[in-house]
Motif scaffolding. Structure first.
Motif, PDB file in Angstrom:
ATOM      1  N   ALA A 153       0.842  -1.191   0.000  1.00 10.18           N
ATOM      2  CA  ALA A 153       0.000   0.000   0.000  1.00 10.18           C
ATOM      3  C   ALA A 153       0.879   1.244   0.000  1.00 10.18           C
ATOM      4  O   ALA A 153       1.977   1.219   0.551  1.00 10.18           O
ATOM      5  CB  ALA A 153      -0.900  -0.008   1.229  1.00 10.18           C
ATOM      6  N   PRO A 154       0.444   2.304  -0.638  1.00 11.27           N
ATOM      7  CA  PRO A 154      -0.849   2.468  -1.294  1.00 11.27           C
ATOM      8  C   PRO A 154      -0.833   1.937  -2.732  1.00 11.27           C
ATOM      9  O   PRO A 154       0.212   1.880  -3.365  1.00 11.27           O
ATOM     10  CB  PRO A 154      -1.047   3.982  -1.289  1.00 11.27           C
ATOM     11  CG  PRO A 154       0.332   4.542  -1.373  1.00 11.27           C
ATOM     12  CD  PRO A 154       1.203   3.564  -0.610  1.00 11.27           C
ATOM     13  N   PRO A 168      -4.190 -11.229  -1.467  1.00 16.52           N
ATOM     14  CA  PRO A 168      -2.787 -11.625  -1.613  1.00 16.52           C
ATOM     15  C   PRO A 168      -1.933 -11.173  -0.432  1.00 16.52           C
ATOM     16  O   PRO A 168      -2.358 -10.331   0.358  1.00 16.52           O
ATOM     17  CB  PRO A 168      -2.364 -10.894  -2.889  1.00 16.52           C
ATOM     18  CG  PRO A 168      -3.213  -9.671  -2.914  1.00 16.52           C
ATOM     19  CD  PRO A 168      -4.535 -10.091  -2.310  1.00 16.52           C
ATOM     20  N   PRO A 169      -0.719 -11.712  -0.319  1.00 21.35           N
ATOM     21  CA  PRO A 169       0.209 -11.215   0.705  1.00 21.35           C
ATOM     22  C   PRO A 169       0.485  -9.737   0.467  1.00 21.35           C
ATOM     23  O   PRO A 169       0.408  -9.257  -0.671  1.00 21.35           O
ATOM     24  CB  PRO A 169       1.481 -12.031   0.477  1.00 21.35           C
ATOM     25  CG  PRO A 169       1.080 -13.175  -0.368  1.00 21.35           C
ATOM     26  CD  PRO A 169      -0.120 -12.751  -1.142  1.00 21.35           C
ATOM     27  N   GLY A 170       0.806  -9.028   1.532  1.00 23.01           N
ATOM     28  CA  GLY A 170       1.092  -7.616   1.355  1.00 23.01           C
ATOM     29  C   GLY A 170       1.515  -6.922   2.626  1.00 23.01           C
ATOM     30  O   GLY A 170       1.593  -7.523   3.701  1.00 23.01           O
ATOM     31  N   GLU A 171       1.796  -5.639   2.471  1.00 26.02           N
ATOM     32  CA  GLU A 171       2.173  -4.773   3.590  1.00 26.02           C
ATOM     33  C   GLU A 171       1.367  -3.492   3.531  1.00 26.02           C
ATOM     34  O   GLU A 171       1.100  -2.970   2.451  1.00 26.02           O
ATOM     35  CB  GLU A 171       3.664  -4.418   3.527  1.00 26.02           C
ATOM     36  CG  GLU A 171       4.579  -5.565   3.817  1.00 26.02           C
ATOM     37  CD  GLU A 171       6.048  -5.152   3.842  1.00 26.02           C
ATOM     38  OE1 GLU A 171       6.373  -3.981   3.525  1.00 26.02           O
ATOM     39  OE2 GLU A 171       6.867  -6.007   4.186  1.00 26.02           O
ATOM     40  N   PHE A 172       0.971  -3.012   4.713  1.00 23.91           N
ATOM     41  CA  PHE A 172       0.232  -1.759   4.799  1.00 23.91           C
ATOM     42  C   PHE A 172       0.475  -1.144   6.169  1.00 23.91           C
ATOM     43  O   PHE A 172       0.967  -1.816   7.077  1.00 23.91           O
ATOM     44  CB  PHE A 172      -1.266  -1.992   4.563  1.00 23.91           C
ATOM     45  CG  PHE A 172      -1.898  -2.900   5.581  1.00 23.91           C
ATOM     46  CD1 PHE A 172      -2.543  -2.387   6.691  1.00 23.91           C
ATOM     47  CD2 PHE A 172      -1.844  -4.282   5.428  1.00 23.91           C
ATOM     48  CE1 PHE A 172      -3.128  -3.228   7.635  1.00 23.91           C
ATOM     49  CE2 PHE A 172      -2.427  -5.128   6.351  1.00 23.91           C
ATOM     50  CZ  PHE A 172      -3.062  -4.601   7.460  1.00 23.91           C
ATOM     51  N   LEU A 173       0.140   0.124   6.303  1.00 23.44           N
ATOM     52  CA  LEU A 173       0.254   0.791   7.592  1.00 23.44           C
ATOM     53  C   LEU A 173      -1.031   0.601   8.371  1.00 23.44           C
ATOM     54  O   LEU A 173      -2.128   0.797   7.843  1.00 23.44           O
ATOM     55  CB  LEU A 173       0.512   2.291   7.405  1.00 23.44           C
ATOM     56  CG  LEU A 173       1.893   2.674   6.914  1.00 23.44           C
ATOM     57  CD1 LEU A 173       1.984   4.178   6.695  1.00 23.44           C
ATOM     58  CD2 LEU A 173       2.960   2.222   7.905  1.00 23.44           C
TER      59      LEU A 173
END
Length: 188
Positions: free
Chosen positions: A95-96, A131-136
């Motif tokens: 993200a974003p 899906p796998p991911g990263e976010f704040l």
């Protein structure tokens, strides 16, 4: 609150988010697996809340035995992902991103798993591949200060102002390690 109604709205009637998930914020609070203040946590706000609480960053808690028309849940299916490894050649969602990019991540991971982005389970629930991911997660100091300003203007109780001040910080990176399936709508 939609159309001045003071109760949960039928699910799936609002436009879905970038992942294809409906009603993520503001219809009913959604139970979570974790705890908060030694009670069962829930997130997302509900029909009876001001806009500030209708966000994933806001969490609250109640005893696990609680039941009312402000609480619901969303079905999640986590299973070992075929073709998944931490060193996968498919990038994780970071993200974003916009709706087009979200769909591209979902499509790549669905192909890797040999499935589709959307499927229907045996109960007729539409499940969406996340899906796998990263976010704040959480709110920045600037966002918290803005929320507190609104809370003061609306004369929101001090206990709630304290919750805004303390529960949403620090903002931190969250990592989803492997793909999973999530119901497109909540259960109310």
């Amino acid at each position: 609150v939609d159309e001045g109604r003071n109760h949960p709205q039928p699910v799936g009637r609002k436009r879905p988010n970038a992942w294809g998930l409906c009603d993520m914020h503001g219809n009913v609070w959604e139970w979570c697996l974790d705890t908060y203040e030694s009670k069962k946590a829930f997130r997302g706000g509900c029909w009876g809340n001001i806009a500030w609480w209708c966000r994933s960053a806001d969490r609250n808690a109640t005893p696990a035995a609680s039941a009312n028309d402000m609480l619901g849940f969303r079905i999640l299916l986590a299973r070992p992902a075929a073709g998944y490894s931490e060193d996968s050649d498919i990038p994780i969602a970071q993200a974003p991103f916009d709706a087009r990019q979200a769909k591209a991540y979902q499509t790549q991971w669905a192909r890797r798993r040999g499935t589709t982005v959307e499927s229907t389970n045996s109960l007729g629930t539409t499940m969406v591949l996340i899906p796998p991911g990263e976010f704040l997660m959480g709110s920045s100091d600037k966002q918290v200060e803005a929320a507190l300003q609104v809370a003061v203007e609306l004369e929101i109780a001090q206990r709630t102002q304290d919750r805004i001040r303390t529960q949403e910080r620090p903002q931190h990176t969250m990592r989803i390690a492997q793909p999973f399936l999530l119901a497109a709508t909540e259960v109310t």
